[in-house]
Design a protein around this motif. Sequence first.
Motif, mmCIF file in Angstrom:
data_model
loop_
_atom_site.group_PDB
_atom_site.id
_atom_site.type_symbol
_atom_site.label_atom_id
_atom_site.label_comp_id
_atom_site.label_asym_id
_atom_site.label_seq_id
_atom_site.Cartn_x
_atom_site.Cartn_y
_atom_site.Cartn_z
ATOM 1 N N VAL A 117 6.455 -17.145 3.996
ATOM 2 C CA VAL A 117 5.686 -18.261 3.930
ATOM 3 C C VAL A 117 4.762 -18.194 2.843
ATOM 4 C CG1 VAL A 117 3.799 -19.590 5.250
ATOM 5 C CG2 VAL A 117 5.960 -18.974 6.100
ATOM 6 N N ARG A 118 4.083 -16.711 2.809
ATOM 7 C CA ARG A 118 3.066 -16.535 1.634
ATOM 8 C C ARG A 118 3.846 -16.596 0.176
ATOM 9 N NH1 ARG A 118 -1.421 -14.234 3.412
ATOM 10 N NH2 ARG A 118 -1.511 -13.377 5.661
ATOM 11 N N PHE A 119 5.013 -15.943 -0.037
ATOM 12 C CA PHE A 119 5.785 -16.097 -1.141
ATOM 13 C C PHE A 119 6.065 -17.584 -1.611
ATOM 14 C CE2 PHE A 119 9.876 -16.370 -3.484
ATOM 15 C CZ PHE A 119 9.727 -15.698 -4.535
ATOM 16 N N PHE A 120 6.305 -18.296 -0.694
ATOM 17 C CA PHE A 120 6.474 -19.887 -1.303
ATOM 18 C C PHE A 120 5.528 -20.596 -1.566
ATOM 19 C CE2 PHE A 120 10.747 -19.901 1.592
ATOM 20 C CZ PHE A 120 11.434 -19.996 0.481
ATOM 21 N N GLN A 132 4.691 -16.526 -8.080
ATOM 22 C CA GLN A 132 4.488 -15.676 -9.172
ATOM 23 C C GLN A 132 3.762 -14.331 -9.057
ATOM 24 O OE1 GLN A 132 2.934 -18.068 -12.382
ATOM 25 N NE2 GLN A 132 2.990 -16.176 -13.963
ATOM 26 N N ARG A 133 2.663 -14.496 -8.253
ATOM 27 C CA ARG A 133 2.010 -13.295 -7.786
ATOM 28 C C ARG A 133 2.648 -12.256 -6.926
ATOM 29 N NH1 ARG A 133 -2.035 -11.366 -4.058
ATOM 30 N NH2 ARG A 133 -1.871 -13.123 -2.582
ATOM 31 N N LEU A 134 3.400 -13.104 -5.952
ATOM 32 C CA LEU A 134 4.106 -12.088 -5.054
ATOM 33 C C LEU A 134 5.473 -11.506 -5.162
ATOM 34 C CD1 LEU A 134 2.576 -13.874 -1.802
ATOM 35 C CD2 LEU A 134 1.762 -11.834 -2.767
ATOM 36 N N PHE A 135 6.049 -11.994 -6.232
ATOM 37 C CA PHE A 135 7.341 -11.813 -6.449
ATOM 38 C C PHE A 135 7.665 -10.330 -6.492
ATOM 39 C CE2 PHE A 135 11.292 -10.655 -9.191
ATOM 40 C CZ PHE A 135 12.166 -11.130 -8.407
ATOM 41 N N GLU A 136 6.907 -9.534 -7.193
ATOM 42 C CA GLU A 136 7.161 -8.038 -7.484
ATOM 43 C C GLU A 136 6.845 -7.436 -6.256
ATOM 44 O OE1 GLU A 136 5.636 -4.436 -10.497
ATOM 45 O OE2 GLU A 136 5.045 -6.437 -11.011
ATOM 46 N N ARG A 137 5.730 -7.781 -5.875
ATOM 47 C CA ARG A 137 5.357 -7.094 -4.370
ATOM 48 C C ARG A 137 6.258 -7.010 -3.312
ATOM 49 N NH1 ARG A 137 -0.566 -8.171 -1.750
ATOM 50 N NH2 ARG A 137 -1.019 -7.448 -3.860
ATOM 51 N N TYR A 138 6.814 -8.340 -3.227
ATOM 52 C CA TYR A 138 8.039 -8.335 -2.082
ATOM 53 C C TYR A 138 9.361 -8.057 -2.438
ATOM 54 C CZ TYR A 138 4.327 -11.057 0.578
ATOM 55 O OH TYR A 138 3.162 -11.270 1.118
ATOM 56 N N PHE A 139 9.735 -8.246 -3.913
ATOM 57 C CA PHE A 139 11.034 -8.098 -4.056
ATOM 58 C C PHE A 139 11.440 -6.698 -5.016
ATOM 59 C CE2 PHE A 139 10.738 -12.646 -2.823
ATOM 60 C CZ PHE A 139 11.798 -12.565 -1.998
ATOM 61 N N SER A 151 0.803 -1.075 -0.093
ATOM 62 C CA SER A 151 -0.074 -0.006 0.130
ATOM 63 C C SER A 151 0.828 1.304 0.086
ATOM 64 C CB SER A 151 -1.072 0.056 1.204
ATOM 65 O OG SER A 151 -0.365 0.321 2.477
ATOM 66 N N LEU A 152 2.211 1.252 0.870
ATOM 67 C CA LEU A 152 2.935 2.355 0.787
ATOM 68 C C LEU A 152 3.417 2.544 -0.848
ATOM 69 C CD1 LEU A 152 5.139 1.886 3.880
ATOM 70 C CD2 LEU A 152 3.412 3.507 3.584
ATOM 71 N N GLU A 188 8.775 -3.900 -5.524
ATOM 72 C CA GLU A 188 8.103 -2.496 -4.861
ATOM 73 C C GLU A 188 8.843 -1.897 -3.559
ATOM 74 O OE1 GLU A 188 3.583 -3.655 -6.292
ATOM 75 O OE2 GLU A 188 3.998 -3.502 -4.153
ATOM 76 N N PRO A 189 9.320 -2.778 -2.562
ATOM 77 C CA PRO A 189 10.104 -2.200 -1.531
ATOM 78 C C PRO A 189 11.268 -1.276 -2.097
ATOM 79 C CG PRO A 189 9.434 -4.325 -0.839
ATOM 80 C CD PRO A 189 9.336 -4.275 -2.501
ATOM 81 N N TRP A 190 12.070 -1.192 -3.119
ATOM 82 C CA TRP A 190 12.808 -0.552 -3.558
ATOM 83 C C TRP A 190 12.508 0.763 -3.664
ATOM 84 C CZ3 TRP A 190 17.776 -2.030 -2.599
ATOM 85 C CH2 TRP A 190 18.155 -3.334 -2.614
ATOM 86 N N TRP A 191 11.031 0.966 -3.911
ATOM 87 C CA TRP A 191 10.685 2.406 -4.536
ATOM 88 C C TRP A 191 10.419 3.309 -3.209
ATOM 89 C CZ3 TRP A 191 9.834 4.396 -9.235
ATOM 90 C CH2 TRP A 191 9.974 3.484 -10.546
ATOM 91 N N LEU A 192 10.755 2.517 -1.972
ATOM 92 C CA LEU A 192 10.365 3.349 -0.800
ATOM 93 C C LEU A 192 11.739 3.933 -0.012
ATOM 94 C CD1 LEU A 192 7.813 0.827 0.845
ATOM 95 C CD2 LEU A 192 7.442 3.009 -0.307
ATOM 96 N N ILE A 193 12.693 3.604 -0.620
ATOM 97 C CA ILE A 193 14.119 4.000 -0.366
ATOM 98 C C ILE A 193 14.096 5.470 -0.261
ATOM 99 C CG2 ILE A 193 16.578 4.313 -0.849
ATOM 100 C CD1 ILE A 193 16.345 1.474 -2.105
#
Length: 254
Positions: free
Chosen positions: A219-222, A226-233, A45-46, A235-240
């Motif tokens: 655990v969710r990622f495993f 496919q659905r969560l790769f972009e969200r977890y790995f 969401s951030l 998107e967070p870089w955009w919050l630097i």
Amino acid sequence: METPCRFSLLGAEVDRVTPACVMEFVGRKVAAKERAIVANHNLHSLYLFQKRADMRAFYEKADLIEIDSTPMIAWAKLMGHPVSRDHRCTYLDFREDFWALAQTHNWRVYHVGGEAAHNDASKAAILGRFPKVHLDLHTGFFDMKGADNDALLADLKAKRPDVLLVGMGMPRQETWILANLERLPDCVILPVGAAFDYEAGVMYTPPRWTGQLGIEWLVRFFHEPQRLFERYFIEPWWLIPQALRDVWRRRSIA
């Protein structure tokens, strides 16, 4: 009961609340028959908050903003905020308390979300635990700008729920709430994502201890890489930049 405290984190505003605080807030607003939005922030969401003006407008309307993210809690602690894992709030953590309150106080609950084929299973799972709950359901797959939406709003007006749960995923649920806020009944509104998919058993539910250990995301990622790769790995870089601003603000205060 701890008093909610709002503070800035990673470019947005959040409230320091526990699940018990959230339930107390919901109960108070329902008793007063006041409209209120209980939103939540996580790293996804951030990211959307930075990218979309409608998401920023939605959070400006929120009366309470939970932290639904163990990494956010860890970052807030590092930045000197008095938070702990007790301040992480998500539907799966407070659902039993919520439905117990709904049953005890005869709340009318309406859920918009999920697939029509799964809604009966969701309702059966909840009523199996809380048989006296008053629960209406509407699929989340409908035209948000057409006759389907008008029919849904008419049904909400007729049913007059005390609590409206909107589980259509980010950002669809937030933008629907924002677009229709003035036409919604006076009730407590909570965006809850895939909450009822968990209830129906069509989405894997991580054990709650994984959240306490801060590994629920892994655990969710495993289970859904496919659905969560972009969200977890990604998107967070955009919050630097927002993280650097937090560090600068802490150094300035110190």
